[in-house]
Structures are given as C-alpha cells and as structure tokens.
Design a protein around this motif. Sequence first.
Motif, PDB file in Angstrom:
ATOM      1  N   PHE A  11      -0.746  20.426  -1.299  1.00  0.00           N
ATOM      2  CA  PHE A  11      -1.261  20.889  -0.010  1.00  0.00           C
ATOM      3  C   PHE A  11      -2.529  21.724  -0.208  1.00  0.00           C
ATOM      4  CE2 PHE A  11      -1.362  24.105   3.388  1.00  0.00           C
ATOM      5  CZ  PHE A  11      -1.530  23.257   4.471  1.00  0.00           C
ATOM      6  N   ALA A  12      -2.563  22.605  -1.193  1.00  0.00           N
ATOM      7  CA  ALA A  12      -3.727  23.453  -1.457  1.00  0.00           C
ATOM      8  C   ALA A  12      -4.932  22.608  -1.877  1.00  0.00           C
ATOM      9  CB  ALA A  12      -3.394  24.479  -2.529  1.00  0.00           C
ATOM     10  N   THR A  13      -4.715  21.594  -2.704  1.00  0.00           N
ATOM     11  CA  THR A  13      -5.807  20.715  -3.140  1.00  0.00           C
ATOM     12  C   THR A  13      -6.365  19.918  -1.960  1.00  0.00           C
ATOM     13  OG1 THR A  13      -4.759  20.520  -5.318  1.00  0.00           O
ATOM     14  CG2 THR A  13      -6.427  18.885  -4.752  1.00  0.00           C
ATOM     15  N   ALA A  14      -5.492  19.383  -1.131  1.00  0.00           N
ATOM     16  CA  ALA A  14      -5.943  18.618   0.032  1.00  0.00           C
ATOM     17  C   ALA A  14      -6.726  19.512   0.990  1.00  0.00           C
ATOM     18  CB  ALA A  14      -4.752  17.980   0.734  1.00  0.00           C
ATOM     19  N   THR A  15      -6.282  20.746   1.169  1.00  0.00           N
ATOM     20  CA  THR A  15      -6.974  21.692   2.048  1.00  0.00           C
ATOM     21  C   THR A  15      -8.354  22.038   1.483  1.00  0.00           C
ATOM     22  OG1 THR A  15      -4.847  22.603   2.743  1.00  0.00           O
ATOM     23  CG2 THR A  15      -6.798  23.940   3.181  1.00  0.00           C
ATOM     24  N   ALA A  16      -8.446  22.256   0.175  1.00  0.00           N
ATOM     25  CA  ALA A  16      -9.727  22.584  -0.450  1.00  0.00           C
ATOM     26  C   ALA A  16     -10.713  21.422  -0.311  1.00  0.00           C
ATOM     27  CB  ALA A  16      -9.520  22.938  -1.925  1.00  0.00           C
ATOM     28  N   LEU A  18     -10.713  19.083   2.047  1.00  0.00           N
ATOM     29  CA  LEU A  18     -11.076  18.999   3.456  1.00  0.00           C
ATOM     30  C   LEU A  18     -12.100  20.071   3.825  1.00  0.00           C
ATOM     31  CD1 LEU A  18     -10.629  17.714   6.248  1.00  0.00           C
ATOM     32  CD2 LEU A  18      -8.802  19.376   6.607  1.00  0.00           C
ATOM     33  N   LEU A  19     -11.903  21.294   3.359  1.00  0.00           N
ATOM     34  CA  LEU A  19     -12.855  22.366   3.643  1.00  0.00           C
ATOM     35  C   LEU A  19     -14.214  22.085   3.018  1.00  0.00           C
ATOM     36  CD1 LEU A  19     -10.646  25.577   3.365  1.00  0.00           C
ATOM     37  CD2 LEU A  19     -11.684  24.604   5.416  1.00  0.00           C
ATOM     38  N   HIS A  21     -15.519  19.166   2.399  1.00  0.00           N
ATOM     39  CA  HIS A  21     -16.119  18.113   3.212  1.00  0.00           C
ATOM     40  C   HIS A  21     -16.700  18.685   4.503  1.00  0.00           C
ATOM     41  CE1 HIS A  21     -16.765  14.271   5.133  1.00  0.00           C
ATOM     42  NE2 HIS A  21     -16.023  14.663   6.152  1.00  0.00           N
TER      43      HIS A  21
END
Length: 132
Positions: A11-16, A18-19, A21
């Motif tokens: 979840f943290a990797t996906a959020t990073a 996305l941010l 981008h």
Amino acid sequence: MAATLALFLLFATATAILLLHLVVTAQAFRNQQHGRSRYRVPETLSSSPPYASCVGLFPADLRLLPCFAVSTSSSSSSPQLYDACLKVACAGEQWCALPACGHAFHAVCVDQWLARAAACPICRAAVSISMS
C-alpha cells in the motif's frame, strides 16, 4: 503479522508511485499554463538573435556583393581564394569576395550559405552590405 507488514508495504509503495505521478503531472500542467516548456525555445532567444549569423541576407543584398571572374593566372597562384565547397577554381568562374574579411567563394555556393547565415563560412565574420 508478516502478511500485514507485506500488505502495508504494498500500500505504501502504491501510494508513493501515485503521488510521484501526480506531482510530475501537476508540474507539466503548470509549465504549460505559463507558456513554458522544456522543449520550447525561450522567448529571449527566439525574438532577437544574439548575433548576426542567425539571420541570412536578402537576395537583393546578395547581388551587391563584389564579384569577379577568375582568370587563368589567379586560379593557380592566388592563396586568397579559399573554397568552402571543395571545388577547384577554374578560369571564367564567377566568384564573390566578402567585404569584411576578404575571403572569396564560388558565387553560387556563397549565395546559398549567406541566404541562411550572414557570416563568412571560414572565419564567421559578420557580412554586411554597404549601400555605396
């Protein structure tokens, strides 16, 4: 416990990602709104050329260059005839001398060059035509 940690890291990797981008997209949008682009020439360079060799001469100016016909004696012994097009000077050919530096070229070749850049092909001296 391990599954929870793995899920949190995912979840943290996906959020990073996305941010990151969103930040890159926002920066590109902001530059487009202000008329700036990393691929566009800045206005200061495109509106006024910093030196004369960016702009060529007009055809009427090219006709005012001092021209001469090469004679048989000058084509073999004159060290002043530099050749930008790598052709040998033959008797009867039309050559033009540039007023600022004195370099001489085939008229056809130098006309093509000076239509794009108002500078000598050899020494880059600015070529200006005097109306005398």
